[in-house]
Design a protein around this motif. Structure first.
Motif, PDB file in Angstrom:
ATOM      1  N   UNK A 127       0.834  -1.209   0.000  1.00 16.85           N
ATOM      2  CA  UNK A 127       0.000   0.000   0.000  1.00 16.85           C
ATOM      3  C   UNK A 127       0.867   1.256   0.000  1.00 16.85           C
ATOM      4  N   UNK A 128       1.896   1.253   0.823  1.00 14.15           N
ATOM      5  CA  UNK A 128       2.786   2.411   0.883  1.00 14.15           C
ATOM      6  C   UNK A 128       3.497   2.613  -0.457  1.00 14.15           C
ATOM      7  N   UNK A 129       3.922   1.552  -1.089  1.00 13.85           N
ATOM      8  CA  UNK A 129       4.578   1.660  -2.387  1.00 13.85           C
ATOM      9  C   UNK A 129       3.675   2.286  -3.440  1.00 13.85           C
ATOM     10  N   UNK A 130       2.436   1.842  -3.485  1.00 17.64           N
ATOM     11  CA  UNK A 130       1.470   2.396  -4.443  1.00 17.64           C
ATOM     12  C   UNK A 130       1.209   3.872  -4.135  1.00 17.64           C
ATOM     13  N   UNK A 131       1.012   4.195  -2.872  1.00 11.38           N
ATOM     14  CA  UNK A 131       0.755   5.588  -2.499  1.00 11.38           C
ATOM     15  C   UNK A 131       1.967   6.485  -2.742  1.00 11.38           C
ATOM     16  N   UNK A 132       3.159   5.967  -2.503  1.00 14.64           N
ATOM     17  CA  UNK A 132       4.389   6.719  -2.763  1.00 14.64           C
ATOM     18  C   UNK A 132       4.492   7.062  -4.254  1.00 14.64           C
ATOM     19  N   UNK A 133       4.291   6.065  -5.115  1.00 13.58           N
ATOM     20  CA  UNK A 133       4.356   6.300  -6.558  1.00 13.58           C
ATOM     21  C   UNK A 133       3.260   7.264  -6.989  1.00 13.58           C
ATOM     22  N   UNK A 134       2.051   7.094  -6.457  1.00 13.72           N
ATOM     23  CA  UNK A 134       0.952   8.008  -6.797  1.00 13.72           C
ATOM     24  C   UNK A 134       1.283   9.431  -6.369  1.00 13.72           C
ATOM     25  N   UNK A 135       1.885   9.595  -5.209  1.00 16.32           N
ATOM     26  CA  UNK A 135       2.250  10.927  -4.724  1.00 16.32           C
ATOM     27  C   UNK A 135       3.267  11.582  -5.662  1.00 16.32           C
ATOM     28  N   UNK A 136       4.276  10.825  -6.071  1.00 18.65           N
ATOM     29  CA  UNK A 136       5.297  11.368  -6.971  1.00 18.65           C
ATOM     30  C   UNK A 136       4.688  11.718  -8.329  1.00 18.65           C
ATOM     31  N   UNK A 137       3.885  10.824  -8.891  1.00 24.68           N
ATOM     32  CA  UNK A 137       3.259  11.070 -10.198  1.00 24.68           C
ATOM     33  C   UNK A 137       2.332  12.279 -10.118  1.00 24.68           C
ATOM     34  N   UNK A 138       1.516  12.344  -9.069  1.00 23.61           N
ATOM     35  CA  UNK A 138       0.615  13.489  -8.920  1.00 23.61           C
ATOM     36  C   UNK A 138       1.386  14.786  -8.695  1.00 23.61           C
ATOM     37  N   UNK A 139       2.512  14.715  -7.985  1.00 27.95           N
ATOM     38  CA  UNK A 139       3.356  15.901  -7.809  1.00 27.95           C
ATOM     39  C   UNK A 139       3.788  16.430  -9.161  1.00 27.95           C
ATOM     40  N   UNK A 140       4.250  15.550 -10.022  1.00 30.59           N
ATOM     41  CA  UNK A 140       4.723  15.979 -11.348  1.00 30.59           C
ATOM     42  C   UNK A 140       3.574  16.491 -12.213  1.00 30.59           C
ATOM     43  N   UNK A 141       2.465  15.761 -12.239  1.00 29.98           N
ATOM     44  CA  UNK A 141       1.321  16.181 -13.071  1.00 29.98           C
ATOM     45  C   UNK A 141       0.789  17.529 -12.611  1.00 29.98           C
ATOM     46  N   UNK A 142       0.509  17.659 -11.328  1.00 31.43           N
ATOM     47  CA  UNK A 142      -0.054  18.909 -10.814  1.00 31.43           C
ATOM     48  C   UNK A 142       0.988  20.019 -10.851  1.00 31.43           C
ATOM     49  N   UNK A 143       2.224  19.683 -10.560  1.00 31.97           N
ATOM     50  CA  UNK A 143       3.285  20.689 -10.614  1.00 31.97           C
ATOM     51  C   UNK A 143       3.415  21.317 -11.985  1.00 31.97           C
ATOM     52  N   UNK A 144       3.398  20.488 -13.028  1.00 24.38           N
ATOM     53  CA  UNK A 144       3.510  21.028 -14.388  1.00 24.38           C
ATOM     54  C   UNK A 144       2.219  21.703 -14.830  1.00 24.38           C
ATOM     55  N   UNK A 145       1.075  21.154 -14.433  1.00 22.42           N
ATOM     56  CA  UNK A 145      -0.214  21.752 -14.793  1.00 22.42           C
ATOM     57  C   UNK A 145      -0.370  23.147 -14.191  1.00 22.42           C
ATOM     58  N   UNK A 146       0.029  23.296 -12.929  1.00 24.85           N
ATOM     59  CA  UNK A 146      -0.106  24.577 -12.233  1.00 24.85           C
ATOM     60  C   UNK A 146       1.143  25.450 -12.347  1.00 24.85           C
ATOM     61  N   UNK A 147       2.102  24.982 -13.160  1.00 21.77           N
ATOM     62  CA  UNK A 147       3.335  25.736 -13.404  1.00 21.77           C
ATOM     63  C   UNK A 147       4.080  26.076 -12.111  1.00 21.77           C
ATOM     64  N   UNK A 148       4.232  25.051 -11.261  1.00 22.59           N
ATOM     65  CA  UNK A 148       5.000  25.224 -10.036  1.00 22.59           C
ATOM     66  C   UNK A 148       6.469  25.398 -10.381  1.00 22.59           C
ATOM     67  N   UNK A 149       7.185  26.048  -9.511  1.00 19.93           N
ATOM     68  CA  UNK A 149       8.628  26.197  -9.692  1.00 19.93           C
ATOM     69  C   UNK A 149       9.310  24.850  -9.441  1.00 19.93           C
ATOM     70  N   UNK A 150      10.524  24.725  -9.962  1.00 17.58           N
ATOM     71  CA  UNK A 150      11.309  23.507  -9.715  1.00 17.58           C
ATOM     72  C   UNK A 150      11.502  23.311  -8.218  1.00 17.58           C
ATOM     73  N   UNK A 151      11.720  24.403  -7.501  1.00 11.17           N
ATOM     74  CA  UNK A 151      11.941  24.328  -6.055  1.00 11.17           C
ATOM     75  C   UNK A 151      10.749  23.686  -5.342  1.00 11.17           C
ATOM     76  N   UNK A 152       9.545  24.094  -5.714  1.00 12.04           N
ATOM     77  CA  UNK A 152       8.348  23.562  -5.073  1.00 12.04           C
ATOM     78  C   UNK A 152       8.176  22.071  -5.394  1.00 12.04           C
ATOM     79  N   UNK A 153       8.397  21.691  -6.640  1.00 15.43           N
ATOM     80  CA  UNK A 153       8.307  20.283  -7.021  1.00 15.43           C
ATOM     81  C   UNK A 153       9.368  19.476  -6.275  1.00 15.43           C
TER      82      UNK A 153
END
Length: 95
Positions: free
Chosen positions: A42-68
């Protein structure tokens, strides 16, 4: 999408704490390995989901590299996903 990310951040933090605070001691001290395997998956799946969502939302919302980068580091530290969820993902108006 942001609500899903917030939920994932919280669940990833909980699974991290459950894995290392509960099931690892059960596995090594009490010789009960079964919960560790389930929580580990469960932790492995959630960890990967967190990283993938960080990248998707980070690029969608134009977050800075620092925030990502902060979110990436937060995924590796206990309690840090709770911090980034509170600091960066909460709506401004909590009323």
């Amino acid at each position: 999408m942001l609500k899903l990310f917030r939920a994932t951040a919280i669940l990833e933090g909980i699974s991290y704490l459950a894995l290392f605070g509960v099931t690892m001691p059960l596995k090594y001290w009490a010789e009960i390995p079964e919960p560790n395997k389930l929580v580990g998956y469960a932790h492995g799946v959630l960890f990967i989901a967190f990283i993938v969502l960080t990248l998707i939302i980070g690029f969608t919302h134009k977050w800075s590299f620092k925030k990502i980068f902060i979110f990436g580091i937060a995924s590796l530290l206990p309690f840090a996903t709770f911090y980034v969820e509170e600091k960066y993902l909460r709506p401004e108006d909590n009323a």
